[in-house]
Scaffold this active site. Structure first.
Site, PDB file in Angstrom:
ATOM      1  N   ILE A 151      27.866   2.199  26.690  1.00 42.48           N
ATOM      2  CA  ILE A 151      26.727   1.331  26.392  1.00 42.48           C
ATOM      3  C   ILE A 151      26.169   1.643  25.012  1.00 42.48           C
ATOM      4  O   ILE A 151      25.922   0.738  24.206  1.00 42.48           O
ATOM      5  CB  ILE A 151      25.647   1.456  27.493  1.00 42.48           C
ATOM      6  CG1 ILE A 151      26.217   0.939  28.826  1.00 42.48           C
ATOM      7  CG2 ILE A 151      24.380   0.703  27.110  1.00 42.48           C
ATOM      8  CD1 ILE A 151      25.331   1.131  30.028  1.00 42.48           C
ATOM      9  N   ASP A 170      24.747  12.535  20.487  1.00 45.28           N
ATOM     10  CA  ASP A 170      25.505  12.713  21.729  1.00 45.28           C
ATOM     11  C   ASP A 170      25.945  14.167  21.796  1.00 45.28           C
ATOM     12  O   ASP A 170      26.300  14.759  20.771  1.00 45.28           O
ATOM     13  CB  ASP A 170      26.729  11.783  21.745  1.00 45.28           C
ATOM     14  CG  ASP A 170      27.274  11.582  23.153  1.00 45.28           C
ATOM     15  OD1 ASP A 170      27.276  10.445  23.633  1.00 45.28           O
ATOM     16  OD2 ASP A 170      27.694  12.592  23.790  1.00 45.28           O
ATOM     17  N   ALA A 227      17.096   2.496  29.810  1.00 43.37           N
ATOM     18  CA  ALA A 227      17.843   1.702  30.788  1.00 43.37           C
ATOM     19  C   ALA A 227      18.999   2.550  31.308  1.00 43.37           C
ATOM     20  O   ALA A 227      20.027   2.023  31.717  1.00 43.37           O
ATOM     21  CB  ALA A 227      18.364   0.418  30.143  1.00 43.37           C
ATOM     22  N   ASP A 253      13.786   0.210  32.641  1.00 43.00           N
ATOM     23  CA  ASP A 253      14.530  -0.534  33.664  1.00 43.00           C
ATOM     24  C   ASP A 253      14.861   0.364  34.851  1.00 43.00           C
ATOM     25  O   ASP A 253      15.293  -0.117  35.889  1.00 43.00           O
ATOM     26  CB  ASP A 253      15.829  -1.084  33.039  1.00 43.00           C
ATOM     27  CG  ASP A 253      16.587  -2.018  33.967  1.00 43.00           C
ATOM     28  OD1 ASP A 253      15.935  -2.886  34.580  1.00 43.00           O
ATOM     29  OD2 ASP A 253      17.822  -1.868  34.106  1.00 43.00           O
ATOM     30  N   GLU A 258      12.817   4.638  42.974  1.00 43.21           N
ATOM     31  CA  GLU A 258      12.902   3.169  42.988  1.00 43.21           C
ATOM     32  C   GLU A 258      12.815   2.666  44.422  1.00 43.21           C
ATOM     33  O   GLU A 258      13.337   3.320  45.332  1.00 43.21           O
ATOM     34  CB  GLU A 258      14.222   2.716  42.347  1.00 43.21           C
ATOM     35  CG  GLU A 258      14.273   3.079  40.869  1.00 43.21           C
ATOM     36  CD  GLU A 258      15.538   2.604  40.156  1.00 43.21           C
ATOM     37  OE1 GLU A 258      16.387   1.950  40.794  1.00 43.21           O
ATOM     38  OE2 GLU A 258      15.658   2.891  38.946  1.00 43.21           O
ATOM     39  N   HIS A 281      15.503  -2.451  37.558  1.00 38.11           N
ATOM     40  CA  HIS A 281      16.887  -1.946  37.470  1.00 38.11           C
ATOM     41  C   HIS A 281      17.892  -3.106  37.428  1.00 38.11           C
ATOM     42  O   HIS A 281      18.831  -3.162  38.237  1.00 38.11           O
ATOM     43  CB  HIS A 281      17.204  -1.017  38.653  1.00 38.11           C
ATOM     44  CG  HIS A 281      18.316  -0.043  38.336  1.00 38.11           C
ATOM     45  ND1 HIS A 281      18.355   1.223  38.848  1.00 38.11           N
ATOM     46  CD2 HIS A 281      19.428  -0.174  37.560  1.00 38.11           C
ATOM     47  CE1 HIS A 281      19.442   1.839  38.406  1.00 38.11           C
ATOM     48  NE2 HIS A 281      20.109   1.008  37.624  1.00 38.11           N
ATOM     49  N   GLY A 283      19.399  -4.058  34.430  1.00 39.99           N
ATOM     50  CA  GLY A 283      20.148  -4.011  33.173  1.00 39.99           C
ATOM     51  C   GLY A 283      21.562  -4.559  33.310  1.00 39.99           C
ATOM     52  O   GLY A 283      22.041  -5.298  32.460  1.00 39.99           O
ATOM     53  N   GLY A 284      22.220  -4.185  34.397  1.00 38.58           N
ATOM     54  CA  GLY A 284      23.614  -4.603  34.566  1.00 38.58           C
ATOM     55  C   GLY A 284      23.771  -5.810  35.473  1.00 38.58           C
ATOM     56  O   GLY A 284      24.895  -6.188  35.806  1.00 38.58           O
TER      57      GLY A 284
HETATM   58  N1  LIG Z   1      20.136  -0.171  33.884  1.00 37.93           N
HETATM   59  C1  LIG Z   1      21.264  -0.485  34.472  1.00 37.93           C
HETATM   60  O1  LIG Z   1      21.345  -1.424  35.254  1.00 37.93           O
HETATM   61  C2  LIG Z   1      22.489   0.302  34.135  1.00 37.93           C
HETATM   62  C3  LIG Z   1      23.753  -0.292  34.209  1.00 37.93           C
HETATM   63  C4  LIG Z   1      24.872   0.441  33.839  1.00 37.93           C
HETATM   64  C5  LIG Z   1      24.735   1.772  33.456  1.00 37.93           C
HETATM   65  N2  LIG Z   1      23.501   2.345  33.437  1.00 37.93           N
HETATM   66  C6  LIG Z   1      23.325   3.750  33.022  1.00 37.93           C
HETATM   67  O2  LIG Z   1      23.459   3.815  31.604  1.00 37.93           O
HETATM   68  C7  LIG Z   1      23.869   5.148  31.240  1.00 37.93           C
HETATM   69  C8  LIG Z   1      24.969   5.074  30.205  1.00 37.93           C
HETATM   70  O3  LIG Z   1      26.106   4.431  30.755  1.00 37.93           O
HETATM   71  P1  LIG Z   1      27.533   4.484  29.995  1.00 37.93           P
HETATM   72  O4  LIG Z   1      28.466   3.642  30.761  1.00 37.93           O
HETATM   73  O5  LIG Z   1      27.344   4.253  28.560  1.00 37.93           O
HETATM   74  O6  LIG Z   1      27.888   6.042  30.223  1.00 37.93           O
HETATM   75  P2  LIG Z   1      28.933   6.916  29.442  1.00 37.93           P
HETATM   76  O7  LIG Z   1      29.338   7.998  30.369  1.00 37.93           O
HETATM   77  O8  LIG Z   1      29.992   6.054  28.827  1.00 37.93           O
HETATM   78  O9  LIG Z   1      28.076   7.549  28.232  1.00 37.93           O
HETATM   79  C9  LIG Z   1      27.100   8.529  28.410  1.00 37.93           C
HETATM   80  C10 LIG Z   1      27.063   9.335  27.118  1.00 37.93           C
HETATM   81  O10 LIG Z   1      25.921  10.190  27.157  1.00 37.93           O
HETATM   82  C11 LIG Z   1      26.295  11.449  26.583  1.00 37.93           C
HETATM   83  N3  LIG Z   1      25.326  12.451  27.034  1.00 37.93           N
HETATM   84  C12 LIG Z   1      25.165  12.960  28.282  1.00 37.93           C
HETATM   85  N4  LIG Z   1      24.125  13.787  28.306  1.00 37.93           N
HETATM   86  C13 LIG Z   1      23.607  13.808  27.054  1.00 37.93           C
HETATM   87  C14 LIG Z   1      22.494  14.461  26.461  1.00 37.93           C
HETATM   88  N5  LIG Z   1      21.703  15.271  27.179  1.00 37.93           N
HETATM   89  N6  LIG Z   1      22.257  14.253  25.144  1.00 37.93           N
HETATM   90  C15 LIG Z   1      23.056  13.421  24.418  1.00 37.93           C
HETATM   91  N7  LIG Z   1      24.112  12.779  24.930  1.00 37.93           N
HETATM   92  C16 LIG Z   1      24.373  12.965  26.233  1.00 37.93           C
HETATM   93  C17 LIG Z   1      27.708  11.656  27.060  1.00 37.93           C
HETATM   94  O11 LIG Z   1      28.407  12.603  26.279  1.00 37.93           O
HETATM   95  C18 LIG Z   1      28.277  10.245  26.930  1.00 37.93           C
HETATM   96  O12 LIG Z   1      28.831  10.012  25.652  1.00 37.93           O
HETATM   97  C19 LIG Z   1      24.266   5.836  32.534  1.00 37.93           C
HETATM   98  O13 LIG Z   1      23.237   6.706  32.924  1.00 37.93           O
HETATM   99  C20 LIG Z   1      24.391   4.705  33.532  1.00 37.93           C
HETATM  100  O14 LIG Z   1      24.129   5.095  34.841  1.00 37.93           O
HETATM  101  C21 LIG Z   1      22.378   1.632  33.746  1.00 37.93           C
END
Ligand SMILES: NC(=O)c1ccc[n+]([C@@H]2O[C@H](COP(=O)([O-])OP(=O)(O)OC[C@H]3O[C@@H](n4cnc5c(N)ncnc54)[C@H](O)[C@@H]3O)[C@@H](O)[C@H]2O)c1
Length: 399
Positions: A151, A170, A227, A253, A258, A281, A283-284
């Site tokens: 994301i 990251d 989010a 979000d 929740e 919630h 977002g997706g």
């Molecule tokens: N709001 C929604 O409806 C919704 C929908 C989809 C995903 N999400 C959430 O969005 C988030 C991101 O999803 P994604 O698919 O990009 O995940 P992803 O696993 O592809 O990316 C997460 C990134 O965060 C980094 N990371 C982890 N802890 C860290 C920290 N303390 N400091 C800096 N970087 C850190 C990881 O190295 C990784 O690159 C997840 O928590 C997921 O659950 C929310």
């Protein structure tokens, strides 16, 4: 083979499985444990969303079930150890809603920069308050993305297309997209970002990552978006920083707690604050993401059942085999103990079976080996494998 899809899974999944020759039954609701046991008679592939629990009892009573597709992100609703123990593959769609989240976040950043929550509220209350005070363009402003995964990186690209400057932090070594700049510490990012947006995962160490200290280190009048995961943010601290005016706006979000069911009351210290966007919630949650999930998970189920591929399974060892163009294929799921592969190949050699290619993967207590052969694997080899003490299942395919 029969596939049962529950909870109104997108029609694209029905069409995709039917095109591959499956008899598909689609139900609009989830099923209880007993209903599911009954409905799974003769079913090879099960598709669910988050409201159907696949328990150990269900799995024990579904001997023909090969795979479960979770047409959503999470897989907590499936008893994964029980599924693994029975060699039932479980798939999900972790990345099919990436774009939907990115679009919501972009929309929120613009809405906060223009102070739309207040303006909309006043208009609905019949108050005409035309003013540019506190309203900004996002062009030229700095977006700080924390968590540069699926994301975070897509957000980076779309934000740059709007003319924003992007910086990111990251904990993993992620390459920069476009003109984005990597920050070596979170503090460095907080000090220069006009908007901070969280996109980190839910690993245990991330609980409470964002509290008083982090909000204090943000630029005065910066905006904040989460989010990602609710438990990452201390909402009381955020409330204080919004009330003090240090944070100029926030969009959330996800929340530490929740509501469980549709219509349940929502409690949060952030309710009622100026220039704060709260969304349930979602977002997706778009039609496009549902379609993408339907296409993705039905594809994974079919390639497992038809070619033996376990790529992106959440519980079985991952063997990514191509579509079988010609010849014969043997898949053997077994306990990960020394000597199984040697014994398998010895057995094939003894039977005169000529191996064309082979892939093995292990994961925890299981190993999975896929062997391609020019001729059908002999009945003798198959019988020995089925009877072997370390075997969970043996399957064959031919093209
Ligand atoms: N709001 C929604 O409806 C919704 C929908 C989809 C995903 N999400 C959430 O969005 C988030 C991101 O999803 P994604 O698919 O990009 O995940 P992803 O696993 O592809 O990316 C997460 C990134 O965060 C980094 N990371 C982890 N802890 C860290 C920290 N303390 N400091 C800096 N970087 C850190 C990881 O190295 C990784 O690159 C997840 O928590 C997921 O659950 C929310």
């Amino acid at each position: 083979m029969k596939a049962l899809l529950l909870e109104n899974i997108h029609q694209v999944a029905v069409e995709s499985l039917e095109a591959k020759g499956y008899e598909v039954e689609l139900l609009s609701r989830s099923l209880s444990e007993d209903e599911l046991v009954e409905a799974l008679a003769g079913v090879s592939l099960l598709g669910i969303r988050s409201n159907t629990n696949v328990t150990a009892k269900v799995l024990a009573n579904a001997p023909e079930l090969l795979a479960i597709g979770c047409f959503c992100i999470g897989t907590n609703q499936v008893d994964l150890p029980a599924a693994t123990e029975r060699g039932v593959a479980v798939f999900n769609a972790p990345y099919s809603n990436t774009r939907s989240v990115v679009e919501l976040v972009i929309g929120e950043i613009i809405a906060l920069a223009r102070r739309l929550p207040e303006k909309i509220e006043k208009m609905h209350a019949g108050v005409w308050d035309k003013s540019a005070k506190g309203s900004h363009e996002v062009r030229g402003r700095t977006l700080g993305i924390v968590g540069y995964g699926n994301i975070g990186t897509q957000l980076s690209t779309v934000a740059e297309a709007l003319g924003m400057r992007v910086v990111f932090f990251d904990t993993a070594d992620r390459p920069a997209h476009g003109n984005a700049r990597r920050m070596s510490t979170l503090d460095e990012l907080l000090a220069i970002s006009d908007v901070v947006s969280l996109h980190i995962d839910g690993r245990p160490g991330n609980a409470g990552l964002f509290g008083h200290e982090q909000f204090s280190k943000m630029k005065p009048r910066a905006m904040f978006v989460n989010a990602a995961r609710g438990m990452v943010v201390d909402t009381e601290s955020l409330r204080e920083h919004i009330l003090s005016g240090h944070i100029a706006g926030a969009a959330l979000d996800v929340f530490p707690v929740e509501p469980k069911a549709q219509g349940d009351p929502f409690e949060s210290p952030l309710r009622g604050l100026d220039n704060v966007i709260l969304t349930p919630h979602v977002g997706g949650s778009t039609q496009e993401a549902q379609e993408e999930i339907g296409w993705f998970v039905s594809g994974k189920l079919a390639s497992f059942a038809q070619h033996g591929s376990t790529a992106l399974s959440v519980n079985l060892p991952a063997v990514n085999v191509p579509v079988l163009g010609s010849g014969h294929r043997l898949g053997f799921l077994h306990r990960n103990v020394p000597g199984v592969l040697a014994r398998l190949n010895e057995m094939l050699a003894e039977q005169g079976d000529n191996v064309l290619g082979q892939q093995l993967a292990t994961r925890g207590e299981l190993g999975y080996v896929v062997t391609d052969a020019a001729a059908p694997v002999s009945d003798g080899s198959l019988e020995q494998l089925v009877a072997s003490e370390n075997g969970l299942w043996v399957r064959t395919w031919q093209a």
